[in-house]
Design a protein around this motif. Structure first.
Motif, mmCIF file in Angstrom:
data_model
loop_
_atom_site.group_PDB
_atom_site.id
_atom_site.type_symbol
_atom_site.label_atom_id
_atom_site.label_comp_id
_atom_site.label_asym_id
_atom_site.label_seq_id
_atom_site.Cartn_x
_atom_site.Cartn_y
_atom_site.Cartn_z
ATOM 1 N N THR A 85 5.508 57.140 11.816
ATOM 2 C CA THR A 85 5.104 58.282 12.651
ATOM 3 C C THR A 85 6.266 58.841 13.461
ATOM 4 O O THR A 85 6.063 59.565 14.442
ATOM 5 C CB THR A 85 3.976 57.853 13.615
ATOM 6 O OG1 THR A 85 4.432 56.735 14.385
ATOM 7 C CG2 THR A 85 2.725 57.477 12.856
ATOM 8 N N HIS A 138 9.270 61.119 14.849
ATOM 9 C CA HIS A 138 9.396 62.574 14.951
ATOM 10 C C HIS A 138 10.689 62.889 15.702
ATOM 11 O O HIS A 138 11.104 62.111 16.584
ATOM 12 C CB HIS A 138 8.185 63.155 15.701
ATOM 13 C CG HIS A 138 8.123 64.646 15.672
ATOM 14 N ND1 HIS A 138 8.744 65.440 16.618
ATOM 15 C CD2 HIS A 138 7.517 65.496 14.802
ATOM 16 C CE1 HIS A 138 8.509 66.707 16.343
ATOM 17 N NE2 HIS A 138 7.770 66.768 15.238
ATOM 18 N N ASP A 188 3.076 70.034 11.786
ATOM 19 C CA ASP A 188 3.031 69.156 10.617
ATOM 20 C C ASP A 188 4.408 68.559 10.354
ATOM 21 O O ASP A 188 5.339 68.722 11.171
ATOM 22 C CB ASP A 188 2.477 69.899 9.403
ATOM 23 C CG ASP A 188 3.374 71.038 8.939
ATOM 24 O OD1 ASP A 188 4.543 71.128 9.391
ATOM 25 O OD2 ASP A 188 2.908 71.855 8.114
ATOM 26 N N ASP A 189 4.580 67.904 9.203
ATOM 27 C CA ASP A 189 5.829 67.202 8.938
ATOM 28 C C ASP A 189 6.983 68.141 8.602
ATOM 29 O O ASP A 189 8.139 67.701 8.496
ATOM 30 C CB ASP A 189 5.642 66.181 7.813
ATOM 31 C CG ASP A 189 4.992 66.791 6.582
ATOM 32 O OD1 ASP A 189 4.678 67.989 6.597
ATOM 33 O OD2 ASP A 189 4.788 66.051 5.604
ATOM 34 N N THR A 200 -0.163 62.934 8.489
ATOM 35 C CA THR A 200 0.185 62.823 9.902
ATOM 36 C C THR A 200 0.600 64.172 10.475
ATOM 37 O O THR A 200 1.323 64.940 9.835
ATOM 38 C CB THR A 200 1.333 61.814 10.087
ATOM 39 O OG1 THR A 200 0.982 60.581 9.462
ATOM 40 C CG2 THR A 200 1.600 61.552 11.566
ATOM 41 N N ALA A 247 4.283 59.127 5.974
ATOM 42 C CA ALA A 247 3.515 59.966 6.898
ATOM 43 C C ALA A 247 2.306 60.588 6.228
ATOM 44 O O ALA A 247 1.332 60.946 6.901
ATOM 45 C CB ALA A 247 4.414 61.051 7.488
#
Length: 888
Positions: free
Chosen positions: A390, A392, A433-434, A502, A801
């Motif tokens: 997770t 970021h 979002d990713d 995720t 993710a």
């Protein structure tokens, strides 16, 4: 030929009905004690049929566990016939997966008691039968089915037996025999002092002699079936003497014997191999009197749908996901919760044609299921999110992991409270979002709560953390020792089927937090629109629905109608000329409730009043206020309109429905059944049975398209022809106050008046030309089964993710993902709702060591070849496949 008269001593055991379960249990223990004594002392009393269900024997052993060996000895010897069901459920209100578990548990308990279950799919007292019952029977290796009610009018009266085909083409030898036909052999008169009315051989001979011509006239063969038992009746020691008397005095062309239903079917099969074949439901004229059972006590129906959804679509698949992290699958708890749920499925229970005390017990079981399921599901999600990567770029971001427990990738609506195990205290948050793209969302930081992590809060569910059950976080607690609990509302794009994706809550300036609205969603002067649909409201609260894909407009949908209900818990009944009240022409308050980046919601408030009561003499002239509030929502990039209707019911004896006058010239309706798509002719008001059962959707269509109505737990609809096209009606409430004469006494059931607040959820979706029931089924599942989410702090992990835990490719619905019954393999159940055979591939990202196709009892049928970590199997049209997967 000699007429073979097969007499089956039995009882029909209602676990709860006109007495609560504990009182029936006292009677049950006494019955079983006396039954065992009779069988042990009279070898001529060769067998007793224990009603095709095993839960009563579980209830007996709960009180007298010391008699287990004694009971099992009689079962092993074939003297007590057990199974195949765990409970005799209402078939229309129990969904397909619950039907499988009902048989799985019945089979397991039969074996645990020492014998294979009875080889007959025995449903003597159901209020009709589902069209897929032969498919379930065949899937468990049952060759025969015996049912009591629902025989279609077009089946010839001289054909008690026939071949019955399921939607997948599987067949069973079926017999239309309920129970009680031979009651006179043991009980000359049940409406008397039974102790003073022992079996009467001479009277039994006279009665049987008079009955024989009629019995022979409806049988296809020289076999005749007589059931010597009825509700809660005990075995009679004198029955064998009666049978001996009959055999001495009947003509030589007749012979009586005690045997079970298997023996009757064996005789029929030997004598008549070329029987006619029938396909479809058993919902003949004799079940019309039970036309209200799908809407009595709607609160219990809603709770049932919710409990099934929790177990089938959240607890089990999420627990399978969590096994990838090394977490143990909660076999024992899943088994316990399924037993609780199935204990609510007997026909007199789930149909709510029982005392209020029974409904109270059911509500308690449903509450226990939901409380346990919420905790098991969250524990499984926590185990997974702890292993998801997770991380970021923004160190202050908090992760939200969205889980999709359906088989297909989808954009999942998320409207729930999420907890994140860190302090996300920024005043404004946006969702990304990713790829860093902002996802249109509402993150309600104004309702954010910070909770300490401690001994009591750590195991709490998110709903409990959001309540007053835990302390607010102290400011000095470090961020990793705090839960942030806040509501989130968004559409999660492209969440993999049976997988996760995720997203991150990122601190933002106030202007950034107000994300740009989705480009396809907009307010209009009288409604709202996206790229699929446009909704335009009228002054009375109805709305036009424009399908922008086809250009078809359905005008003035969604009004309400109410009529008296002077029936009872079993059936709806109105006056010869119904007193119909509608909201057509009402002056509704129509306003925009929410205009968010990803959804628009309008609120419709209709001031309405209904008669204070209704009875045989008419409806009251005094009115009570019953305002209706509907929230009507359109999401970005979705092709359905969602409706939530709320009201407080002050009135007894009435039925309230949401009505859709479509103008569609439909000849038939299609509804989701029990692992089937049920097509029924659209009748006129004069020929209608008033209501039809459904699972998650009902639809109508003509050559230009149509309309589907989805629901969350509303199992009753009606499609009927009018002068302006087909009308679809969805029952929201049926309020009655008596159990009814079919219960043997007109017991008061004030709880069935359903006073107080009600919240009902349903949705509309256009049907496009060329779409079939399979397309609608997938869309209805998406609506009825929202994605579920968990929060996480940032950390590295072995899981990506986003990704899938199980992959399924093909036009099928995944109805179960769970651990196997007898080993540690995984089980995936697949339903092909399409009219053509489908080849489907199933795989695990970690690889497969073995894939085996099994029957519904999870007995191996064939190993499937493995290619590149996946296995392929072909599923017949409208059929099922159960596949066991062994990970590498």
């Amino acid at each position: 030929m000699i007429r073979d008269i097969i007499i089956t001593p039995t009882t029909h055991w209602d676990r709860e009905w006109v007495q609560p379960q504990i009182q029936f249990q006292i009677r049950l223990v006494q019955l079983v004690d006396r039954l065992m004594a009779i069988l042990e002392n009279d070898p001529a009393f060769t067998c007793f049929l224990f009603d095709g269900q095993t839960l009563p024997l579980e209830d007996y052993l709960a009180i007298k566990p010391g008699n287990r060996d004694r009971l099992a000895k009689l079962i092993r010897a074939g003297r007590i016939l057990v199974g195949p069901w765990y409970v005799l459920a209402d078939q229309f209100l129990q969904d397909g997966e619950a039907t499988v578990r009902n048989l799985l548990l019945g089979f397991r308990q039969s074996r645990e008691l020492g014998a294979a279950p009875m080889g007959v799919c025995y449903v003597p007292d159901s209020f009709g039968c589902i069209d897929s019952l032969p498919m379930f029977a065949a899937g468990f290796g049952l060759k025969y089915a015996m049912f009591g009610r629902g025989r279609p009018a077009d089946l010839p009266t001289d054909q008690a037996c026939f071949r019955w085909a399921g939607p997948d083409g599987s067949t069973v030898l079926a017999a239309n025999h309920g129970y009680g036909s031979g009651l006179f052999l043991a009980y000359p008169n049940i409406w008397t002092n039974l102790d003073a009315a022992p079996p009467n051989p001479a009277a039994a001979l006279n009665t049987l002699t008079e009955m024989l011509p009629g019995l022979a006239a409806r049988e296809n063969t020289d076999a005749t079936c007589l059931s010597a038992g009825i509700d809660h009746m005990e075995a009679r020691a004198g029955l064998t003497g009666v049978i001996a008397h009959l055999n001495r005095h009947l003509p030589e062309t007749c012979a009586c014997r005690i045997a079970g239903p298997d023996a009757y079917f064996a005789a029929v099969e030997k004598a008549a191999p070329g029987l006619a074949t029938y396909a479809g439901e058993m919902r003949g004229p004799d079940v019309k009197v039970f036309n209200g059972c799908t809407s009595t006590r709607m609160d219990l129906k809603l709770a049932n749908a919710s409990a099934q959804r929790w177990l089938e679509y959240y607890v089990e698949p999420l627990s399978v996901f969590a096994t990838r992290t090394g977490r143990e699958y909660p076999h024992a708890f899943c088994d316990h919760l399924w037993r609780l749920l199935l204990a609510n499925h007997p026909h007199d229970s789930i149909c709510a044609c029982s005392l209020d005390r029974v409904g109270d017990d059911m509500a308690n079981r449903y509450a226990r299921i939901e409380e346990a399921a919420a905790m098991l599901a969250e524990q499984a999600m926590h185990a997974v999110t702890a292993q998801v990567d997770t991380r970021h770029p923004n160190p202050d971001a908090a992760a939200i992991v969205v889980f999709n427990t359906l088989g297909a990738t989808r954009g999942g609506v998320v409207r729930q409270t999420v907890r994140v195990p860190c302090r996300a205290a920024a005043p404004f948050l946006r969702l990304v979002d990713d790829t860093g793209r902002t996802v249109p969302a509402q993150v309600d930081t104004g309702r954010r709560k910070l909770k300490d992590m401690d001994l009591e809060s750590l195991p709490m569910t998110t709903a409990q953390l959001d309540s007053v059950l835990s302390k607010d976080a102290r400011p000095e607690r470090p961020g990793h020792d705090v839960f942030t609990v806040l509501p989130v509302d968004f559409v999660a794009p492209a969440v993999p089927g049976l997988g996760h994706r995720t997203f991150w809550l990122v601190p933002a300036a106030e202007s950034e937090a107000a994300a740009t609205a989705a480009p396809d969603l907009r307010l209009t002067p009288r409604g709202m629109a996206n790229r699929f649909l446009e909704v335009a409201f009228h002054a009375d609260g109805t709305f036009d629905l424009l399908d922008r894909q086809t250009g078809r407009r359905l005008p003035a949908l969604h009004h309400f109608e109410d009529t008296e209900d002077v029936g009872d818990a079993y059936g709806h009944q109105h006056y010869p000329r119904p007193d119909l009240r509608t909201t057509r022409g009402a002056q509704a308050a129509v306003r925009v409730l929410d205009a968010l980046p990803h959804r628009i919601t309008w609120e419709i408030v209709i001031p309405w009043a209904l008669p204070e009561t209704s009875d045989a003499g008419g409806r009251s002239g005094r009115l009570l206020a019953l305002p209706l509030t509907s929230e009507i929502t359109l999401y970005a990039d979705t092709d359905r309109v969602e409706i939530v209707t709320r009201f407080e019911n002050p009135c007894p004896n009435h039925r309230l429905r949401a009505v859709f006058d479509t103008g569609i010239q439909a000849t038939h309706s299609v509804a989701e059944g029990t692992f089937s798509l049920v097509e029924r002719p659209v009748p006129t008001p004069e020929t209608s049975m008033e209501s039809c059962p459904q699972q998650r959707f009902a639809s109508i269509a003509d050559a230009a398209g149509g309309l589907a109505v989805f629901n969350r737990g509303l199992p009753e609809f009606e499609a009927v022809r009018t002068g302006h096209g087909t009308r679809l009606s969805l029952t929201l409430l049926r309020a009655v106050g008596t159990l009814g004469p079919r219960a043997g006494a007109d017991h008061p059931v004030p709880g069935a008046q359903c006073p107080g607040p009600h919240t009902l959820a349903y949705a509309l979706r256009p049907v496009r030309p060329g779409e079939d029931g399979g397309d609608l089924l997938q869309a209805a599942l998406d609506y009825a089964t929202p994605c579920i989410t968990d929060g996480a702090s940032q950390h590295a992990g072995p899981l990506p993710a986003q990704g899938a835990f199980v992959t399924v490719a093909g036009p099928v619905v995944v109805t179960a993902l769970k651990r196997a019954e007898r080993d540690e393999d995984l089980v995936v159940r697949l339903w092909n709702p399409t009219p053509a055979a489908a080849t489907v591939t199933v795989g695990l990202p970690t690889g497969l060591a073995r894939a085996t196709r099994t029957d519904l009892d999870e007995k191996p049928q064939a190993d499937l070849p493995l290619t590149g970590g996946t296995a392929a199997c072909t599923i017949p049209a409208h059929g099922l496949a159960t596949v066991k997967l062994r990970p590498v």
